[in-house]
Design a protein around this motif. Structure first.
Motif, mmCIF file in Angstrom:
data_model
loop_
_atom_site.group_PDB
_atom_site.id
_atom_site.type_symbol
_atom_site.label_atom_id
_atom_site.label_comp_id
_atom_site.label_asym_id
_atom_site.label_seq_id
_atom_site.Cartn_x
_atom_site.Cartn_y
_atom_site.Cartn_z
ATOM 1 N N LEU A 76 45.809 53.006 34.946
ATOM 2 C CA LEU A 76 44.456 53.513 35.604
ATOM 3 C C LEU A 76 43.481 52.449 35.424
ATOM 4 O O LEU A 76 42.926 51.863 35.982
ATOM 5 N N PRO A 77 43.604 51.436 34.087
ATOM 6 C CA PRO A 77 42.523 50.492 33.655
ATOM 7 C C PRO A 77 42.349 49.575 34.867
ATOM 8 O O PRO A 77 42.163 48.711 35.326
ATOM 9 N N LYS A 78 43.859 49.022 34.250
ATOM 10 C CA LYS A 78 44.799 47.924 35.031
ATOM 11 C C LYS A 78 44.532 47.875 36.782
ATOM 12 O O LYS A 78 44.008 47.092 37.052
ATOM 13 N N PHE A 79 44.951 48.572 36.982
ATOM 14 C CA PHE A 79 44.647 49.235 38.851
ATOM 15 C C PHE A 79 43.557 49.447 39.325
ATOM 16 O O PHE A 79 42.856 48.678 39.861
ATOM 17 N N LEU A 80 42.325 49.877 38.335
ATOM 18 C CA LEU A 80 41.092 49.506 38.827
ATOM 19 C C LEU A 80 40.512 47.808 38.498
ATOM 20 O O LEU A 80 39.801 47.431 39.446
ATOM 21 N N LYS A 81 40.866 46.921 37.551
ATOM 22 C CA LYS A 81 40.716 45.723 37.421
ATOM 23 C C LYS A 81 41.119 45.122 38.747
ATOM 24 O O LYS A 81 40.766 44.491 39.322
ATOM 25 N N PHE A 82 42.700 45.216 38.960
ATOM 26 C CA PHE A 82 43.354 44.879 40.002
ATOM 27 C C PHE A 82 42.076 45.158 41.705
ATOM 28 O O PHE A 82 41.791 43.611 41.894
ATOM 29 N N LEU A 83 41.833 46.664 41.660
ATOM 30 C CA LEU A 83 40.816 46.519 43.335
ATOM 31 C C LEU A 83 39.469 45.467 42.600
ATOM 32 O O LEU A 83 38.935 45.421 43.920
ATOM 33 N N LYS A 84 39.013 45.652 41.290
ATOM 34 C CA LYS A 84 38.320 44.590 41.127
ATOM 35 C C LYS A 84 37.893 43.252 41.516
ATOM 36 O O LYS A 84 37.237 42.794 42.291
ATOM 37 N N ALA A 85 39.204 42.942 41.334
ATOM 38 C CA ALA A 85 38.744 41.282 40.985
ATOM 39 C C ALA A 85 39.440 41.511 42.956
ATOM 40 O O ALA A 85 39.205 40.956 43.870
#
Length: 134
Positions: free
Chosen positions: A32-41
């Motif tokens: 989930l943190p990696k997925f959220l990081k990609f969405l923010k980027a």
């Protein structure tokens, strides 16, 4: 029915909860943190691209306005030059030793410069290649 036996059902429920909690923890902790990081980027990239596109659109519209103003000013200057200078007058072409085609071309050039106005300038399309051309 053997699948509803009390001895078997408790072990199945236990392993269901154990596997579900391990799966849930691994998803929330690792993926989930990696997925959220990609969405923010992605959101940041989209915002930056939109800002650059708006800046380019503003610059191009400003350049178009400047170009139209410059064209209209130069056309006014040319009209003044043609109206003031008697040498550029095409009315007495008989005194000049030119051919008929030259006379027609000179009349057409003079008329196109003298009668060019904002309607003709507005009919000229100025297309600017944008970043998001589709």
């Amino acid at each position: 029915m053997p699948q509803l036996d009390r001895i078997v059902i408790f072990s199945q429920i236990f392993w269901l909860f154990v596997i579900f909690t391990v799966f849930y923890i691994s998803l929330t902790h690792f993926f989930l943190p990696k997925f959220l990081k990609f969405l923010k980027a992605r959101k940041k990239i989209i915002k930056v691209n939109e800002a650059e596109a708006l800046l380019l659109i503003k610059k191009s519209t400003a350049n178009q306005v400047k170009l139209k103003l410059l064209l209209s000013n130069h056309l006014v200057d040319l009209k003044k030059i043609f109206s003031i200078n008697p040498i550029l007058s095409v009315s007495d072409t008989r005194s000049l030793n030119t051919k008929k085609v030259d006379k027609l071309i000179s009349v057409m050039v003079k008329n196109s410069v003298l009668f060019c106005d904002s309607q003709i300038l507005d009919s000229i399309n100025i297309n600017v290649k944008s970043v998001y051309s589709k």
